[in-house]
Design an enzyme around this catalytic site. Structure first.
Site, PDB file in Angstrom:
ATOM      1  N   ASN A 237      53.108 -18.126  68.588  1.00  0.00           N
ATOM      2  CA  ASN A 237      51.914 -17.657  69.286  1.00  0.00           C
ATOM      3  C   ASN A 237      51.766 -18.390  70.604  1.00  0.00           C
ATOM      4  O   ASN A 237      51.726 -19.637  70.632  1.00  0.00           O
ATOM      5  CB  ASN A 237      50.658 -17.924  68.445  1.00  0.00           C
ATOM      6  CG  ASN A 237      49.398 -17.412  69.136  1.00  0.00           C
ATOM      7  OD1 ASN A 237      49.271 -16.231  69.405  1.00  0.00           O
ATOM      8  ND2 ASN A 237      48.488 -18.321  69.464  1.00  0.00           N
ATOM      9  N   GLU A 238      51.724 -17.656  71.679  1.00  0.00           N
ATOM     10  CA  GLU A 238      51.395 -18.185  73.005  1.00  0.00           C
ATOM     11  C   GLU A 238      52.143 -19.455  73.387  1.00  0.00           C
ATOM     12  O   GLU A 238      51.529 -20.478  73.674  1.00  0.00           O
ATOM     13  CB  GLU A 238      49.882 -18.447  73.110  1.00  0.00           C
ATOM     14  CG  GLU A 238      49.068 -17.190  73.117  1.00  0.00           C
ATOM     15  CD  GLU A 238      47.639 -17.385  73.596  1.00  0.00           C
ATOM     16  OE1 GLU A 238      47.180 -18.524  73.692  1.00  0.00           O
ATOM     17  OE2 GLU A 238      46.983 -16.367  73.866  1.00  0.00           O
TER      18      GLU A 238
ATOM     19  N   ASN B 120      48.743 -11.064  73.461  1.00  0.00           N
ATOM     20  CA  ASN B 120      47.360 -11.536  73.355  1.00  0.00           C
ATOM     21  C   ASN B 120      46.758 -11.295  74.730  1.00  0.00           C
ATOM     22  O   ASN B 120      47.194 -11.912  75.710  1.00  0.00           O
ATOM     23  CB  ASN B 120      47.300 -13.039  73.079  1.00  0.00           C
ATOM     24  CG  ASN B 120      47.918 -13.404  71.736  1.00  0.00           C
ATOM     25  OD1 ASN B 120      48.210 -12.546  70.929  1.00  0.00           O
ATOM     26  ND2 ASN B 120      48.103 -14.695  71.507  1.00  0.00           N
TER      27      ASN B 120
ATOM     28  N   TRP C  37      40.981 -10.149  68.092  1.00  0.00           N
ATOM     29  CA  TRP C  37      40.654 -11.559  67.965  1.00  0.00           C
ATOM     30  C   TRP C  37      39.143 -11.658  67.980  1.00  0.00           C
ATOM     31  O   TRP C  37      38.548 -11.433  69.008  1.00  0.00           O
ATOM     32  CB  TRP C  37      41.252 -12.398  69.109  1.00  0.00           C
ATOM     33  CG  TRP C  37      41.087 -13.846  68.774  1.00  0.00           C
ATOM     34  CD1 TRP C  37      40.057 -14.669  69.128  1.00  0.00           C
ATOM     35  CD2 TRP C  37      41.951 -14.615  67.950  1.00  0.00           C
ATOM     36  NE1 TRP C  37      40.210 -15.905  68.569  1.00  0.00           N
ATOM     37  CE2 TRP C  37      41.374 -15.896  67.841  1.00  0.00           C
ATOM     38  CE3 TRP C  37      43.150 -14.342  67.265  1.00  0.00           C
ATOM     39  CZ2 TRP C  37      41.963 -16.906  67.084  1.00  0.00           C
ATOM     40  CZ3 TRP C  37      43.724 -15.350  66.527  1.00  0.00           C
ATOM     41  CH2 TRP C  37      43.128 -16.618  66.453  1.00  0.00           C
TER      42      TRP C  37
ATOM     43  N   LYS D   5      34.239 -15.291  69.026  1.00  0.00           N
ATOM     44  CA  LYS D   5      34.754 -13.924  69.250  1.00  0.00           C
ATOM     45  C   LYS D   5      34.780 -13.098  67.960  1.00  0.00           C
ATOM     46  O   LYS D   5      35.266 -11.973  67.943  1.00  0.00           O
ATOM     47  CB  LYS D   5      36.161 -13.967  69.857  1.00  0.00           C
ATOM     48  CG  LYS D   5      36.183 -14.610  71.248  1.00  0.00           C
ATOM     49  CD  LYS D   5      37.506 -14.422  71.948  1.00  0.00           C
ATOM     50  CE  LYS D   5      37.564 -15.202  73.239  1.00  0.00           C
ATOM     51  NZ  LYS D   5      37.739 -16.669  73.041  1.00  0.00           N
TER      52      LYS D   5
HETATM   53  C1  ADA Z   1      44.451 -17.198  72.252  1.00  0.00           C
HETATM   54  C2  ADA Z   1      44.877 -17.851  70.966  1.00  0.00           C
HETATM   55  C3  ADA Z   1      43.811 -17.826  69.914  1.00  0.00           C
HETATM   56  C4  ADA Z   1      42.435 -18.044  70.533  1.00  0.00           C
HETATM   57  C5  ADA Z   1      42.163 -16.978  71.545  1.00  0.00           C
HETATM   58  C6  ADA Z   1      40.793 -17.116  72.216  1.00  0.00           C
HETATM   59  O1  ADA Z   1      45.035 -16.047  72.552  1.00  0.00           O
HETATM   60  O2  ADA Z   1      46.058 -17.339  70.438  1.00  0.00           O
HETATM   61  O3  ADA Z   1      44.102 -18.830  68.989  1.00  0.00           O
HETATM   62  O4  ADA Z   1      42.405 -19.269  71.130  1.00  0.00           O
HETATM   63  O5  ADA Z   1      43.115 -17.069  72.561  1.00  0.00           O
HETATM   64  O6  ADA Z   1      39.783 -17.138  71.507  1.00  0.00           O
HETATM   65  O7  ADA Z   1      40.724 -17.173  73.426  1.00  0.00           O
END
Ligand code: ADA
Length: 684
Positions: A414-415, A471, A556, A577
């Protein structure tokens, strides 16, 4: 079983009975060790300071001080007595931990048994040679201290320390189905070829033999959901990995939410004709593909994958969840009508995978190799400890979750940011290692697809996995246009790799409100109106429904969650979120937007219902509803009727509120039934 053997066995089971959470039928005994634990920080050396009693799952971080960035990352000593029968000869004893965050050192009677690194995968240690009949002392040193050789080394979530998942004592015969093979069930069901007409599969049983000379045989029996035998095979044991090839004609396929049909596989180990071990697994047979133009197909038919990214985090519990919290989450996921879920950013508790199997939810599950950070300062390449840990958790994840039909995608990272020569140096470039991890996933499990979640230029990572996913966070004002343009471009430049959405969303506080039409409220890091979150999602969703090529659309996030690095919205240390609140008690407006779009059950919901105190007479009234039309009344006066706009919204754009109390009432019809929703707003 001969009579005296049976008596000894029953006496043994009876002895263990006080501890027993469950016992499978068959000679293996599995005892849930959830009670009788106590813990204290290792830094407290004073023997007179007592331990605190706990029941596991447990974390010491569940309610850390909000707004701080220095939540406890330290070492705790957990301990409890382990009572065994006086006669232990001929038995083997294993401790099976479903998860200790992040590093566990296990001791029996002050002797080191072993260590496990990584808080989100299970591990199993044999303690046969460490225990004695009667009382033993079991100690676990659990540490969630940051270290560069344990994943994750970065991430926007709290690493809760503790024995945060259940622990079991497993007692077997000297020869048994191995609990030691990466803490997997010891039975791996390989789906060799599945079609509508036939499921061909191999059941691989991994044995652990302390008396290999014995006459051993293994029998594999497959049952349908009604308990009828549909396939079986048996044979003498010639090696520790026993493989039985089986087939089912005209299988009932595991077909997502439409029919999450499960078969069960029972493997029995016999010694001289006597049953000495037995393991049961549930599985479902299915086949699936992803097409770069048409998205996901399950069993030959298109299935739109949408749902949430979920963290293991619940108010007051942190990541130490009980079955109640898992069941609550699944209830909400079913209510909203999601078809898929991404388990972020690490393997989740076994219970979640079971629930997804039973409820037909398609899963993306990943190892905790996550940014942001590109591993600056901590170094990335040449960090052998880190890389070894990533390989280990990959193996554990695959083997532990192998039989779950819900798991369709392995997430490889991830990222991870990419070296730009300025902020991130060449040693931070993760591409080569990511490719290695992808190859490892494919070697361990050629039957599933791999995916990554990137937030930086996909071109760096094309070829690193089967599927691309992004993402991507856009402004609430323009999410439709931005998402449309962005994903069209992503598709055009993906060199044929299918593109999906691994994260999208917006902040949303149930305590912050703004009337969208006047646009007077400035969106700041501390002001997160629920209404803006909703409008942002509506734009994204419109763009996504027009783009069937997107192989997944994952929001998310499912619920609000703790993240100590954040100071925003209405609570420090919280990422807001979520579609539901941290305690799952409040479903935000976006929950109902998706429910209206995903769940065909007739519904109608007034948005902004928590925006109760108004200072302007002019407002809009917006419903989320899958009905054709609805009528609005304010204080009993009919305002008018609006029709569904195709996105399951009905909007009265300019409505005047009365001074004082306004009873908002909407009515819609579903056949003969009238569906009503109400709320009250006050105008100063
Ligand atoms: C990212 C990450 C998540 C969370 C999200 C956010 O994409 O992978 O873990 O941090 O952003 O809430 O901004």
């Amino acid at each position: 079983m001969k009579t005296n053997n049976l008596l000894i066995y029953l006496a043994f089971v009876a002895f263990l009975f006080p501890y027993m959470g469950f016992a499978e039928d068959g000679p293996r005994v599995s005892v849930l060790l959830n009670k009788g634990w106590e813990y204290k920080p290792i830094r407290i050396t004073d023997k007179n300071i007592p331990y605190t009693q706990v029941t596991i799952p447990h974390t010491w971080n569940a309610s850390y001080l909000k707004g701080t960035t220095d939540y406890n990352r330290e070492t705790m000593v957990y301990r409890r007595d382990l009572e065994l029968p006086l006669q232990t000869a001929g038995k083997r004893f294993f401790l099976y931990f479903e998860g200790v965050n992040s590093v566990a050192d296990v001791f029996i009677n002050h002797r080191t048994v072993g260590q496990h690194r990584g808080g989100y995968t299970a591990f199993c240690l044999e303690i046969t040679d460490f225990v004695q009949g009667g009382k033993n002392l079991l100690e676990v040193w659990a540490s969630n201290a940051f270290r560069t050789d344990v994943l994750p080394i970065s991430g926007d979530f709290n690493v809760y320390g503790g024995i945060h998942r259940p622990c079991h004592l497993i007692v077997t015969d000297e020869n048994c189905i191995s609990p030691l093979f990466y803490a997997s069930p010891g039975v791996l069901i390989h789906q060799d070829s599945v079609t509508d007409n036939k499921a061909e599969f191999t059941v691989e049983t991994i044995l652990s033999l302390r008396k290999p000379s014995a006459e051993l045989s293994v029998k594999t029996t497959v049952f349908d959901a009604k308990g009828k035998i549909v396939a079986e095979k048996s044979g003498a044991v010639t090696e520790e990995h026993v493989k039985h090839s089986l087939q089912i004609d005209n299988p009932i396929l595991w077909n997502g939410k439409e029919n999450p049909y499960l078969y069960s596989v029972r493997v029995e180990l016999f010694e001289d004709g006597k049953l000495i071990d037995c393991v049961k697994q549930e599985t479902g047979f299915r086949y699936y593909t992803v097409d770069a133009d048409k998205g996901f197909f399950l069993n030959g038919k298109p299935l739109s994958l949408y749902g949430f990214c979920r963290h293991e985090d619940f108010a007051g519990k942190g990541s130490a969840l009980s079955d109640t919290e898992y069941a609550r989450d699944m209830e909400l996921i079913n209510e909203v009508g999601a078809t898929a879920m991404r388990l972020a950013h690490y393997p989740h508790g076994e219970k979640m995978y079971d629930l997804c199997d039973k409820n037909g939810i398609i899963l993306w599950t990943e190892i905790p190799m996550c940014g942001p950070g590109g591993y600056d300062y901590t170094g990335y390449l040449h960090n052998q400890g880190f890389e070894e840990n990533a390989r280990q958790v990959t193996r554990e994840l695959v083997y532990q979750k192998y039989n779950h039909p819900s798991v369709c995608f392995w997430g490889i990272f991830n990222e991870l940011l990419i070296s730009d020569g300025v902020r991130f140096q060449e040693y931070d470039n993760p591409v080569a290692f990511v490719k290695e991890i992808n190859a490892l996933f494919k070697e361990l499990d050629p039957s599933r697809l791999t995916a990554f979640a990137t937030c930086v230029d996909q071109s760096h990572y094309l070829g690193c996995a089967d599927l691309v996913a992004w993402n991507k966070y856009f402004s609430w004002k323009d999410s439709y246009k931005q998402a449309s343009d962005f994903f069209d471009e992503a598709r055009a430049t993906s060199k044929g790799y299918p593109v999906g959405v691994s994260e999208y969303g917006a902040a949303g506080s149930v305590n912050h409100h703004a009337c969208i039409i006047d646009g007077s409220v400035e969106l700041t890091s501390r002001m997160h109106p629920e209404e803006y979150q909703a409008v942002c999602h509506e734009g994204y969703w419109k763009a996504f429904t027009e783009r069937p090529f997107l192989w997944a659309k994952l929001i998310w996030q499912f619920s609000d969650m703790q993240s100590s690095i954040r100071k925003e919205g209405d609570t420090d240390g919280m990422n807001d979120k979520g579609a539901v609140s941290y305690d799952r008690k409040t479903k935000k407006d976006i929950f109902y937007f998706y429910k209206a779009n995903w769940n065909p059950e007739p519904m109608l919901y007034i948005t902004s219902r928590r925006f109760t105190q108004r200072d302007k007479a002019e407002t809009w009234v917006k419903l989320y509803s899958n009905l054709k039309k609805a009528t609005l009344y304010i204080n009993g006066v009919k305002i008018g009727t609006q029709v569904n706009d195709g996105m399951n919204r009905m909007i009265w754009p300019k409505v005047l509120l009365n001074k004082g109390e306004n009873q908002i009432r909407v009515e819609g019809r579903n056949g003969k039934n009238t569906i009503v929703d109400t709320c009250t707003w006050y105008l100063e």
